[in-house]
Design a protein around this motif. Structure first.
Motif, PDB file in Angstrom:
ATOM      1  N   HIS A   1      -7.449   1.434  23.274  1.00 49.81           N
ATOM      2  CA  HIS A   1      -6.983   2.377  24.296  1.00 49.81           C
ATOM      3  C   HIS A   1      -8.163   3.214  24.798  1.00 49.81           C
ATOM      4  O   HIS A   1      -8.291   3.468  26.002  1.00 49.81           O
ATOM      5  CB  HIS A   1      -5.879   3.276  23.718  1.00 49.81           C
ATOM      6  N   ALA A   2      -9.042   3.612  23.884  1.00 48.77           N
ATOM      7  CA  ALA A   2     -10.210   4.417  24.262  1.00 48.77           C
ATOM      8  C   ALA A   2     -11.141   3.632  25.195  1.00 48.77           C
ATOM      9  O   ALA A   2     -11.637   4.182  26.188  1.00 48.77           O
ATOM     10  CB  ALA A   2     -10.967   4.865  23.015  1.00 48.77           C
ATOM     11  N   GLU A   3     -11.373   2.360  24.905  1.00 47.12           N
ATOM     12  CA  GLU A   3     -12.238   1.540  25.750  1.00 47.12           C
ATOM     13  C   GLU A   3     -11.629   1.354  27.142  1.00 47.12           C
ATOM     14  O   GLU A   3     -12.338   1.414  28.154  1.00 47.12           O
ATOM     15  CB  GLU A   3     -12.472   0.167  25.105  1.00 47.12           C
ATOM     16  N   LYS A   4     -10.325   1.168  27.181  1.00 45.76           N
ATOM     17  CA  LYS A   4      -9.650   1.042  28.475  1.00 45.76           C
ATOM     18  C   LYS A   4      -9.725   2.351  29.261  1.00 45.76           C
ATOM     19  O   LYS A   4      -9.917   2.340  30.475  1.00 45.76           O
ATOM     20  CB  LYS A   4      -8.189   0.629  28.281  1.00 45.76           C
ATOM     21  N   SER A   5      -9.586   3.466  28.563  1.00 45.36           N
ATOM     22  CA  SER A   5      -9.651   4.782  29.224  1.00 45.36           C
ATOM     23  C   SER A   5     -11.027   5.035  29.817  1.00 45.36           C
ATOM     24  O   SER A   5     -11.140   5.547  30.934  1.00 45.36           O
ATOM     25  CB  SER A   5      -9.300   5.892  28.228  1.00 45.36           C
TER      26      SER A   5
ATOM     27  N   ARG B   1     -11.334   3.181  33.028  1.00 37.74           N
ATOM     28  CA  ARG B   1     -10.567   3.778  34.118  1.00 37.74           C
ATOM     29  C   ARG B   1     -11.168   5.096  34.609  1.00 37.74           C
ATOM     30  O   ARG B   1     -11.145   5.388  35.796  1.00 37.74           O
ATOM     31  CB  ARG B   1      -9.104   3.949  33.686  1.00 37.74           C
ATOM     32  N   VAL B   2     -11.738   5.863  33.691  1.00 39.80           N
ATOM     33  CA  VAL B   2     -12.374   7.129  34.077  1.00 39.80           C
ATOM     34  C   VAL B   2     -13.677   6.863  34.828  1.00 39.80           C
ATOM     35  O   VAL B   2     -13.985   7.547  35.804  1.00 39.80           O
ATOM     36  CB  VAL B   2     -12.619   8.016  32.829  1.00 39.80           C
TER      37      VAL B   2
ATOM     38  N   TYR C   1      -8.873  -3.659  36.963  1.00 42.44           N
ATOM     39  CA  TYR C   1      -9.141  -3.236  35.580  1.00 42.44           C
ATOM     40  C   TYR C   1      -8.996  -4.405  34.607  1.00 42.44           C
ATOM     41  O   TYR C   1      -9.806  -4.562  33.691  1.00 42.44           O
ATOM     42  CB  TYR C   1      -8.210  -2.092  35.163  1.00 42.44           C
TER      43      TYR C   1
ATOM     44  N   GLU D   1     -11.849  -5.756  32.141  1.00 40.22           N
ATOM     45  CA  GLU D   1     -11.617  -5.871  30.697  1.00 40.22           C
ATOM     46  C   GLU D   1     -11.991  -7.272  30.215  1.00 40.22           C
ATOM     47  O   GLU D   1     -12.644  -7.433  29.183  1.00 40.22           O
ATOM     48  CB  GLU D   1     -10.154  -5.571  30.361  1.00 40.22           C
TER      49      GLU D   1
END
Length: 190
Positions: free
Chosen positions: A125-129, A132-133, A143, A147
């Protein structure tokens, strides 16, 4: 007590393949040493022509390199039923070619199993965030593509580091990753 790892001992010469509708990326391991890598492209104007070409090339390739066993990635449905069906057809052609060459053992692996084994499981989840940020306002498909690219690069980095290679092709790197799992987890393969 019977030691199952002795009964189901891995063959000395294994070929791991990452097949697509257009090519076969391969990695041949001999006694757990990475011996040969590469990619064979299929030709044809239709899926059926490519299936025939895949069968012919697989038969020739596996006869030439005399592999004892093949490990292939399971076909998984992602987004497109047509692509999944076409890949299944090509893999059938490859399996036919392997059989014609005398390859007796064919095993398969789920993509996430080998990817997780080499430390490249699904993005956290952190890597995806972070993605996105750092790139706000993009579409969900953008996205997902990023990924996938991130994970492909992680596989390439693992393979190049572990096997001291300079592989740039992500399909070939995937074949090495599949083989790396296979030589270390033979009894877990289907």
């Amino acid at each position: 007590m019977v030691n199952l790892s002795e009964i189901n001992k891995a063959p000395e010469r294994i070929c791991a393949i990452d097949a697509s509708t257009n090519s076969l990326a391969f990695a041949i391991f001999d006694n757990k040493d990475l011996e040969l890598i590469g990619k064979i492209n299929f030709e044809g104007n239709s899926t059926y022509n490519k299936v025939a070409d895949a069968c012919a090339k697989a038969s020739s390739f596996f006869s030439l390199y005399q592999v004892q066993a093949v490990v292939i990635e399971h076909t998984v449905f992602i987004n497109s039923p047509k692509t999944a069906a076409d890949l299944a057809l090509v893999q059938g052609g490859l399996l036919g070619g392997m059989s014609l060459s005398g390859t007796k053992t064919i095993k398969s692996i789920n993509p996430i199993a080998w990817q997780t084994f080499i430390g490249n499981g699904r993005l956290t989840h952190a890597e995806k965030s972070v993605l996105r940020v750092s790139s706000p306002g993009k579409s969900e498909s953008w996205y997902k593509t990023k990924e996938r690219e991130t994970r492909k690069q992680k596989t390439i980095k693992f393979v190049n580091t572990y096997y001291d290679k300079t592989i740039k092709d992500d399909d070939v790197a995937d074949a090495v990753g599949i083989g790396h799992y296979a030589i270390n987890n033979w009894t877990k393969l289907n």
